[in-house]
Design an enzyme around this catalytic site. Structure first.
Site, mmCIF file in Angstrom:
data_model
loop_
_atom_site.group_PDB
_atom_site.id
_atom_site.type_symbol
_atom_site.label_atom_id
_atom_site.label_comp_id
_atom_site.label_asym_id
_atom_site.label_seq_id
_atom_site.Cartn_x
_atom_site.Cartn_y
_atom_site.Cartn_z
ATOM 1 C CD GLU A 57 -5.756 -51.661 -25.660
ATOM 2 O OE1 GLU A 57 -4.621 -52.180 -25.393
ATOM 3 O OE2 GLU A 57 -6.471 -51.170 -24.941
ATOM 4 C CB CYS A 111 -14.985 -50.589 -23.372
ATOM 5 S SG CYS A 111 -14.029 -49.044 -23.895
ATOM 6 C CB CYS A 135 -5.728 -41.451 -29.598
ATOM 7 S SG CYS A 135 -6.920 -40.209 -29.099
ATOM 8 C CB CYS A 192 -4.763 -37.509 -22.952
ATOM 9 S SG CYS A 192 -6.359 -36.624 -23.548
ATOM 10 C CB CYS A 203 -4.389 -41.481 -22.532
ATOM 11 S SG CYS A 203 -5.392 -42.895 -23.523
ATOM 12 C CB CYS A 245 -7.638 -46.414 -23.045
ATOM 13 S SG CYS A 245 -7.845 -46.135 -24.866
#
Length: 371
Positions: A100, A119, A126, A130, A133, A360
């Site tokens: 993205e 961004c 990832c 987290c 997220c 995100c």
């Protein structure tokens, strides 16, 4: 979107810093002036077809066509917020994986300056995990190359340029003013490629973005923060903190188990001392989790007075993130006022693009869910 051969041996020009590109085209018999002209074709004219690069000379154009290529990003999906200020896109990479990127417009920022901020993602997925997220819930697939990172910025630059042409304006409204490494992934877990991307974005001969225009956001990888300081990488550093105690932060950001808060904050103080730049704190406000007066007091105690400017951001609502919801406006304002009273510069930011799943990883998650 771009001209490319299927030959995997071709060198991707967008993976190269200016020095590396100069060395590469030198092996093709090009002069230093031709290398500079090629760089301008890529990062001032935003060209992606060697046939259009007439200033290089026909001979070099031909050699480049045989030995070089560009990054390909395929637009899969796009969402625009109701206010028109946030555009989120989902790209498919050449290996079929998806990432993205987003464009955020900020008009009349008090000082009359308009910002057009892109961004970008630095990884597919990832590794940090987290809990709040959407990207963290997807797991980690691979790092992005410098060219894949820079191509996200170039996509929006071309888009803004085309909109400017359609509006028949002579003003350079097309120019992206800022880039933030706050998309999918942990930038410091892809240090070398992100470092090269920053070199490309900041090159005076090309996009020419200065350190105040480039922001890198990290969950807190201490050795890499220290390396950023040693190498004096030309960017602003932001720390995604979200909690003032190790106990709570371990629940939100698993990386805390490896780098406790005292070690992390010490590294940030060292970074500021060496670079003479602030480390900006990002603190997402989660209702009933980290937004109490006691949380504010602990944050004041952790950071001390005046050392770290804080951006408070009510979180985006992400389906399936186990009850993480944004703090009510009144509660967020009370948290901000308590920090200010404690001597900390705290700004309450508006969450952007919540109506289009702009948090995100949310667009990718939605796309996967709809398959």
């Amino acid at each position: 979107m771009c001209s490319m051969s299927e030959n995997p041996e071709k060198v991707n020009l967008q993976d190269l810093t200016f020095r590396e590109l100069t060395e590469f085209v030198g092996t093709l018999g090009a002069t230093a002036n031709q290398a500079t002209e090629l760089w301008r074709c890529l990062y001032r004219r935003f060209q992606t077809d060697f046939d259009d690069m007439t200033g290089l000379g026909a001979s070099l154009q031909g050699r480049l066509s045989e030995s070089a290529r560009f990054t390909v990003l395929e637009l899969l999906e796009e969402a625009v917020s109701a206010d028109g200020l946030t555009t989120k896109v989902l790209f498919r990479l050449e290996d079929g994986k998806t990432i993205e990127a987003a464009l955020m417009l900020f008009n009349n920022q008090g000082n009359g300056r308009e910002r057009r901020t892109v961004c970008v993602s630095s990884q597919v997925g990832c590794p940090i995990g987290c809990r709040f997220c959407a990207t963290g819930q997807q797991g980690f697939e691979r790092n992005l190359s410098p060219g894949e990172i820079v191509a996200q910025l170039l996509y929006f630059i071309r888009r803004l340029e085309n909109e400017s042409v359609r509006a028949e304006t002579t003003e350079p409204h097309y120019k992206a003013t800022n880039v933030v490494f706050m998309g999918m992934g942990e930038p410091l877990a892809n240090y070398e490629n992100v470092r090269s991307a920053i070199d490309i974005i900041g090159s005076p001969k090309g996009l020419n973005m200065g350190l105040r225009q480039i922001t890198l956001s990290t969950a807190g990888m201490v050795p890499e923060i220290q390396r950023l300081a040693r190498e004096n990488v030309p960017c602003q550093l932001a720390l995604s903190l979200h909690a003032a105690t190790d106990e709570l932060r371990q629940q939100l950001v698993p990386l805390t188990r490896k780098y406790p808060l005292q070690e992390l904050i010490a590294a940030c103080r060292e970074y500021s001392a060496q670079t003479r730049r602030h480390v900006y704190i990002e603190y997402a406000l989660f209702n009933g989790i980290n937004d109490s007066p006691e949380d504010a007091d602990k944050l004041i105690e952790l950071l001390g007075q005046g050392d770290f400017p804080i951006n408070l951001i009510p979180c985006n609502i992400t389906p399936g993130k186990n009850g993480f919801g944004p703090s009510p406006v009144e509660k967020a304002h009370a948290f901000q006022k308590r920090l200010i009273a404690g001597g900390i510069r705290a700004m309450l930011r508006v969450s952007r693009g919540s109506d289009i799943d702009a948090g995100c990883g949310q667009l990718k998650s939605r796309c996967q869910d709809n398959r």
